[in-house]
Design a protein around this motif. Sequence first.
Motif, short mmCIF file in Angstrom:
data_model
loop_
_atom_site.label_atom_id
_atom_site.label_comp_id
_atom_site.label_asym_id
_atom_site.label_seq_id
_atom_site.Cartn_x
_atom_site.Cartn_y
_atom_site.Cartn_z
N GLU A 52 68.60 77.27 19.04
CA GLU A 52 69.35 78.15 19.94
C GLU A 52 68.70 78.23 21.30
O GLU A 52 69.36 78.31 22.31
CB GLU A 52 69.47 79.55 19.33
CG GLU A 52 70.46 79.61 18.20
CD GLU A 52 70.97 81.01 17.96
OE1 GLU A 52 70.71 81.90 18.80
OE2 GLU A 52 71.62 81.23 16.93
N THR A 53 67.34 78.22 21.30
CA THR A 53 66.66 78.29 22.58
C THR A 53 66.93 77.04 23.39
O THR A 53 67.11 77.10 24.60
CB THR A 53 65.14 78.42 22.35
OG1 THR A 53 64.93 79.44 21.38
CG2 THR A 53 64.42 78.79 23.62
N ASN A 54 66.96 75.90 22.70
CA ASN A 54 67.01 74.64 23.44
C ASN A 54 68.40 74.12 23.72
O ASN A 54 68.60 73.39 24.68
CB ASN A 54 66.21 73.58 22.69
CG ASN A 54 64.73 73.86 22.75
OD1 ASN A 54 64.24 74.26 23.80
ND2 ASN A 54 64.04 73.70 21.65
N ILE A 55 69.36 74.49 22.88
CA ILE A 55 70.70 73.92 23.07
C ILE A 55 71.29 74.41 24.39
O ILE A 55 72.21 73.82 24.94
CB ILE A 55 71.63 74.27 21.87
CG1 ILE A 55 72.79 73.29 21.78
CG2 ILE A 55 72.14 75.67 21.97
CD1 ILE A 55 72.45 72.03 21.04
N VAL A 56 70.71 75.50 24.91
CA VAL A 56 71.15 76.03 26.20
C VAL A 56 71.10 74.94 27.27
O VAL A 56 71.91 74.91 28.18
CB VAL A 56 70.22 77.20 26.64
CG1 VAL A 56 70.58 77.69 28.00
CG2 VAL A 56 70.33 78.32 25.64
N ALA A 57 70.15 74.00 27.13
CA ALA A 57 70.04 72.91 28.11
C ALA A 57 71.35 72.16 28.24
O ALA A 57 71.77 71.78 29.33
CB ALA A 57 68.93 71.96 27.70
N VAL A 58 72.03 71.97 27.09
CA VAL A 58 73.31 71.25 27.13
C VAL A 58 74.29 72.03 27.98
O VAL A 58 74.99 71.48 28.83
CB VAL A 58 73.88 71.08 25.70
CG1 VAL A 58 75.21 70.37 25.74
CG2 VAL A 58 72.89 70.33 24.85
N GLU A 59 74.28 73.35 27.79
CA GLU A 59 75.20 74.21 28.52
C GLU A 59 74.91 74.11 30.02
O GLU A 59 75.82 73.97 30.84
CB GLU A 59 74.97 75.64 28.03
CG GLU A 59 75.98 76.64 28.51
CD GLU A 59 75.72 78.02 27.89
OE1 GLU A 59 76.64 78.79 27.84
OE2 GLU A 59 74.58 78.29 27.46
N ARG A 60 73.62 74.15 30.36
CA ARG A 60 73.26 74.15 31.78
C ARG A 60 73.64 72.83 32.44
O ARG A 60 74.10 72.79 33.57
CB ARG A 60 71.77 74.41 31.94
CG ARG A 60 71.39 75.83 31.61
CD ARG A 60 69.90 75.98 31.36
NE ARG A 60 69.12 75.35 32.41
CZ ARG A 60 68.28 76.01 33.20
NH1 ARG A 60 68.11 77.29 33.04
NH2 ARG A 60 67.59 75.37 34.12
N ILE A 61 73.45 71.74 31.68
CA ILE A 61 73.80 70.44 32.26
C ILE A 61 75.30 70.31 32.38
O ILE A 61 75.82 69.82 33.38
CB ILE A 61 73.19 69.32 31.39
CG1 ILE A 61 71.70 69.25 31.70
CG2 ILE A 61 73.85 68.00 31.67
CD1 ILE A 61 70.97 68.20 30.97
N LYS A 62 76.01 70.81 31.37
CA LYS A 62 77.46 70.78 31.41
C LYS A 62 77.95 71.51 32.66
O LYS A 62 78.82 71.03 33.39
CB LYS A 62 78.02 71.52 30.18
CG LYS A 62 78.51 70.66 29.03
CD LYS A 62 79.15 69.41 29.44
CE LYS A 62 80.18 68.87 28.51
NZ LYS A 62 80.24 67.40 28.60
N GLU A 63 77.34 72.68 32.88
CA GLU A 63 77.78 73.52 34.01
C GLU A 63 77.68 72.73 35.32
O GLU A 63 78.57 72.79 36.16
CB GLU A 63 76.86 74.75 34.06
CG GLU A 63 77.04 75.64 35.26
CD GLU A 63 75.84 76.56 35.47
OE1 GLU A 63 75.84 77.27 36.47
OE2 GLU A 63 74.91 76.55 34.62
N TYR A 64 76.61 71.95 35.47
CA TYR A 64 76.44 71.21 36.72
C TYR A 64 77.17 69.87 36.71
O TYR A 64 77.23 69.21 37.72
CB TYR A 64 74.95 71.02 37.02
CG TYR A 64 74.37 72.15 37.82
CD1 TYR A 64 74.95 73.42 37.74
CD2 TYR A 64 73.30 71.99 38.67
CE1 TYR A 64 74.45 74.47 38.47
CE2 TYR A 64 72.79 73.04 39.39
CZ TYR A 64 73.37 74.28 39.29
OH TYR A 64 72.87 75.33 40.01
N SER A 65 77.68 69.46 35.53
CA SER A 65 78.45 68.20 35.50
C SER A 65 79.90 68.50 35.80
O SER A 65 80.71 67.59 35.87
CB SER A 65 78.37 67.53 34.14
OG SER A 65 77.07 67.54 33.68
#
Length: 1529
Positions: free
Chosen positions: A1253-1266
């Motif tokens: 849960e802590t790390n999957i946030v990275a996917v969200e953050r990258i998605k947001e900027y993609s």
Amino acid sequence: MEAFCGSRFWDSNLTIHTDNPDLTPCFQNTILAWIPSIYLWSALPFYLLYLKRSKRGYIVLSVLSRFKTLFGVLLWSVSWADLFYSFHELLQNRTPPPVYFVTPLVVGITVLLATLLIQYERLRGVQSSGVLIIFWFLSVLCAVGPFRSKIMATTAQGHVNERFRFTTFYIYFALIIVELILSCFKEKPPFFSPVSTDTNPCPELNSGFLSRLTFWWFTSMAIHGYKRPLEEKDLWSLNEDDTSKNIVQQLSKEWDREKEECKQRDDVTYLKKSNHVLNHVGDGPEEAEVLIRDKKDDRKPSFLKALLRTFGPYFLIGSFFKLIQDLLSFVNPQLLSVLIGFIKNKDAPAWWGFLIAALMFVCAVLQTLILHQHFQYCFVTGMRLRTGITGVIYRKSLAITNSAKRSSTVGEIVNLMSVDAQRFMDLMTFLNMLWSAPLQIFLALYFLWEALGPSVLAGVAVMVLLIPFNAAIAMKTRAFQVEQMRYKDSRIKLMNEILGGIKVLKLYAWEPSFSQKVLEIRKNELRVLKKSSYLNSLSTFAWISAPFLVALTTFAVYVSVDEKNILDAEKAFVSLSLFNILKFPLNMLPQVISNIAQTSVSLKRIQQFLSHDELDPNCVETKVISPGNAISVTNATFSWGKELKPTLKDINMLVPSGALVAIVGHVGCGKSSLVSALLGEMEKLEGEVAVKGSVAYVPQQAWIQNATLKDNILFGQAPNEEKYQNTLEACALKTDLEVLPGGDQTEIGEKGINLSGGQRQRVSLARAVYSGSDIYLLDDPLSAVDSHVAKHIFDKVIGPDGVLKGKTRILVTHGISFLPQVDHIVVLVDGKISEMGSYQDLLKQNKAFAEFLRNYALDENIEEDEPTMLEEEEVLLAEDTLSIHTDLADNEPVTNEVRKQFLRQLSVVSSEGGECPNKMSTKRRVCEKKPAEPPLPRKNANEKLIQAETTETGTVKLSVFWQYMKAVSPVLSLAICFLYCCQNAASIGANVWLSDWTNEPVVNGTQHNTAMRIGVYAALGLLQGLLVLICSFTLAMGGINAARTLHAALLENKFHTPQSFYDTTPTGRIINRFSKDIYVIDEVIPPTILMFLGTFFTSVSTMIVIIASTPLFAVVIVPLAILYFFVQRFYVATSRQLKRLESVSRSPIYSHFSETVSGASVIRAYRRVKAFVDISDLKVDENQKSYYPGIVSNRWLGIRVEFVGNCIVLFAALFAVIGRNSLNAGLVGLSVSYALQVTLSLNWMVRMTSELETNIVAVERIKEYSETETEAPWIIEGKSPPEDWPSKGELEFVNYSVRYRKGLDLVLKGINLQVHGGEKIGIVGRTGAGKSSMTLCLFRILEAVKGEIKIDGVKISEIGLHDLRSRLTIIPQDPVLFSGTLRMNLDPFNKYSDEEIWKALELSHLKRFVSSQPSMLDYECSEGGENLSVGQRQLVCLARALLRKTRILILDEATAAIDLETDDLIQMTIRTQFEDCTVLTIAHRLNTIMDYTRVLVLDNGTIAEFDTPLNLIAAKGIFYSMAKDAGLA
């Protein structure tokens, strides 16, 4: 025994072989009655020792305490009533057996002791006593047996024997139950304990024994963290014993003691040596030699000893727990074998089974509690170690000599603190494995040998063989990691440059080329990543198959060696559980050993640092001095290190109190050294130095802290507003405060990054002035500031009429103009004082000083003209710094305005020529305006920042997991899950087959079909291994796929993002996505998923196996699952936030430290060492405050989750006992041995969930900027303009309006304009009139709000962006170069031949420079073109334009005065080379456009005037007034 008791001691028929067991009265009266007493007496000495040392004040006598004591006394009287009753019987001639005298006596004394202990504990401030709780618990436990048997005996006989003893026993039983209950309550906190001022104390201190055992006291924080994300203020303060103050004090004490001992030993050795040589003339030399060698050996004080003395005892408690836990871990396999035996034996009474199940449960719970206590001790030791080491290093760094400091860089010292201290911390957790692993291995092998004989060795051999295999993989992986880091670094560096120069890339339409470069690096990076993840899947395969292979070889060998060897359930499953125990120590041992190796290196480094020489605090005498003098130095010689040659020789000087002394001399003659010597920073080789009074010191390089400006000046003094204002005034800081965004509350960056050099120096001076010391040592404070400021400061501060008049001042200076005003001048030549006296005296002597004056006086004259150049440079700097802070040139019109006005003032001044008095000040204003700029665009950034951060709290939505699955590819994701299911099915299959095998009937002492049994077992097991391998391979593939697609999408989007996004988003945040988040997706998420799936499926398969063998188990699954789920939710929310807080509070420790190291001399001079040590301690404590609950949260989770696991063991065993008639031994063995393993996987599953849960946030953050909005397409099919477009170069604006971003005002309003091909147009206008916007519109960096632009009749809004941008040429304002070859910087697509490039270089006057370089066109430009001068960079941009050469050229003039020569070159080239092109010049200096065809004057976004320059001047409009200002009209 029988004589002692008067009856039999043990009767197995009564106790064991019966359905209704009971103990003999003798056993009850001796063993059972004595157990609690034995326990208390053996624990007492240790406990009393502990109580003697604990100082917590006493607890006021409470009701609770009174009752406890009362019941204790009652118990004592009840026990002794029994004793007197026995005497009474004696008198009546019924002689009772001796036991009736001994036991009441022992019990009575013991309860009396317990009662006294209650009071003693109260006086020592113990709130809840573990020793007594255990004592009362044991008493109750031992009394339950007699209690039951007395009732049974009475019901059997129908009447009561020995009524008196019967009654006393029941009273006794009731009282101990009451005592047990009472002892569970805790007392109030001690009285007279140090008053805790804590707003939020840690509940651990006041929590009861049971609460500590189960970490119940942490629950409040877990609930808190679940309700809302934890913040700084929710954290508990540290326990007294964990604070830096206590720990560092202890450690320093031990370390000093260690150093003392070594010193004494040295002295002794030395004495011995001399005696020997004197006494024994004959055999002296040999002896002496031996001794000298010894001396070498034990000379070094050992830091390890100091650590052991400080932290050893506490750590040993943890080791003791570990020992008990290790022993307990072997109890359950033995119990399992008993249980299987019980199932086989159908005649055994049922209560055996229940007892075994209960024992298994109790043993597991004890193991859990003890293991977590052990971990708690280890982790806390680790935490204290880090605190201690950090503190000791910090204190040492403030005391080491300069020569020692030179031997290690600041970075290295910071590393000691961060990396090396961290190593110790990590080692602590596993250090006990060093002795525990061999112990576990030995015990496991012993029990296995008991069961299976020598065939065990086959299994062990397999295990040992796997160790080098794993080691080899680890080595290889490490090599890959290094390689991958290299690629990653170069990728991030490139991204950084790209984002820095993104605007230029857009203007040149160069994005594809750079995108290609990034993807190329990324491809290599992923290639390495792929290799290492394949290796990892191999090691996973080894790790998972190991226990199976071991079991297989052992069983195969065992069965094959001898026909008579029968594999029954007991042997098989007990061996399996023992092999599972073996797996952990065998894997850990190599790791621990390599960890220890690393830590020993760290230890050496720390020890070496701590053994450096320290400055001698007494080398400068501060008390005694000849009257009337402030400073006296007699015959002193100084050097920078004992081994270096002296820098200052035979210094003699007396400085009277209140004098102003100047120290002059050539560069490197020892002026600064003299100041350092007075501060005691140098090694004094001989002579005397005395400095009377407090000292203020201004170093040559100003040292600024990362704090507010005001704090930098106050430097820990009490604030006094009036004094403060006067100080600011004197140091000329008032004007600076006006331009700083927050006045004197402005936060100054590290090393004073956001102040100019002059400002830093003045702040440093203000600090000295404010300190109000007696003696001022000023090391050349005037060289960093402009000359008129220097004069101001000398007059107002240092000089005879300054603020400091009457104080003793020593001024090192180069400025000759001030010398006539000082009292004494000291002239240094090569480290000696050549002469001293007043200005007049020295001139008369006509020696070194006069010569010095002559040399410098010449310079002074030259210097008169120099400042102008210098200033130009400074403005240029201002320009550079501006362009670093998000390119201001054209995002915020307002800021632009400010900046352009100043630059205009500047250009006006310079064009007027003439030395006007206001010239200096204007220029100075320009420079000092600099810090005021950045804040404006940052406003947006801040709002945005806050938004970005909020996404990181709370739970993660499922959609994010789905996005990741999509990136992996849904088919693969399903395949992975399916493979995992198959793998677990195979694993269960193998074990079920084993259990079936063990049930095979034995015929004539042998089993049949052994070959077939082994074959199938091997096949199933190897299938499982194979599936694991395939599965982790697939997952690795999927993870890399996901990493590739997510990065590519992000990159693609970032190149297509409009410029406005970059203006409002700090580069750092975008880079963070490319570095940190991509790293997480590359390397953190796949292994976490692997672990998670593994533990998840293991847990599920355990449930399946248990339910299959004992269906009743299904009933308990639901409540256990609910409990598990709750614990997991609470933990995940809390621990995630704690981790975040911990990492946020960690970096301030290191940044403060590196700051301290660089400013050590200033800190010492102002005598602020103690204050800085306190700040550092505070920062460490702040960090530990979030780290400590982090450790405890893991313990809290562990105990709760393992409790769920232990319940599973209990129920599996219980239901096996209940259904034993329908079960065979194999199935029971299977289900219970599965249950015994489940605890670990349950525990890890929660941790992995948390990690995921802590790390999957990275996917969200990258998605947001993609998925940010993009600009128009680069190329529109079918809309491409003709090849030679634009052939004429005609421009037309039709009713054109534009704004920067939504929500801002229009910058160009309804512009109508026509430019014919080949015209030269100059664009001028006041700042903010929209000049730069014109270029941005042509390139469609800004899109029209209404209207359109046509070039040669083609509407530019209808063609692709690259088609448009590649057909226009621009020479941008600030020259941006990228690191790479010069050729790449000119022609990134390799479109042009070498001849063409050389031609362009020749025309742009760079040919000479480039051909002089050995690598010619392949000359490497460094990042941002640092290794070219600004002028050369400007020329490179010109060369780019010449290469591209299209019909339309836009020239955005550089605002900063680049050296005029470059400017002329550019103008000349443009006039000759671009004769037939349309040229638009945005002009800041009018003289460049006076000969242009027409001039366009913009005012406030509209066209004010548009005509030839001559007509415009004649018209006396805006242009005329501008020309007049510039002195052209």
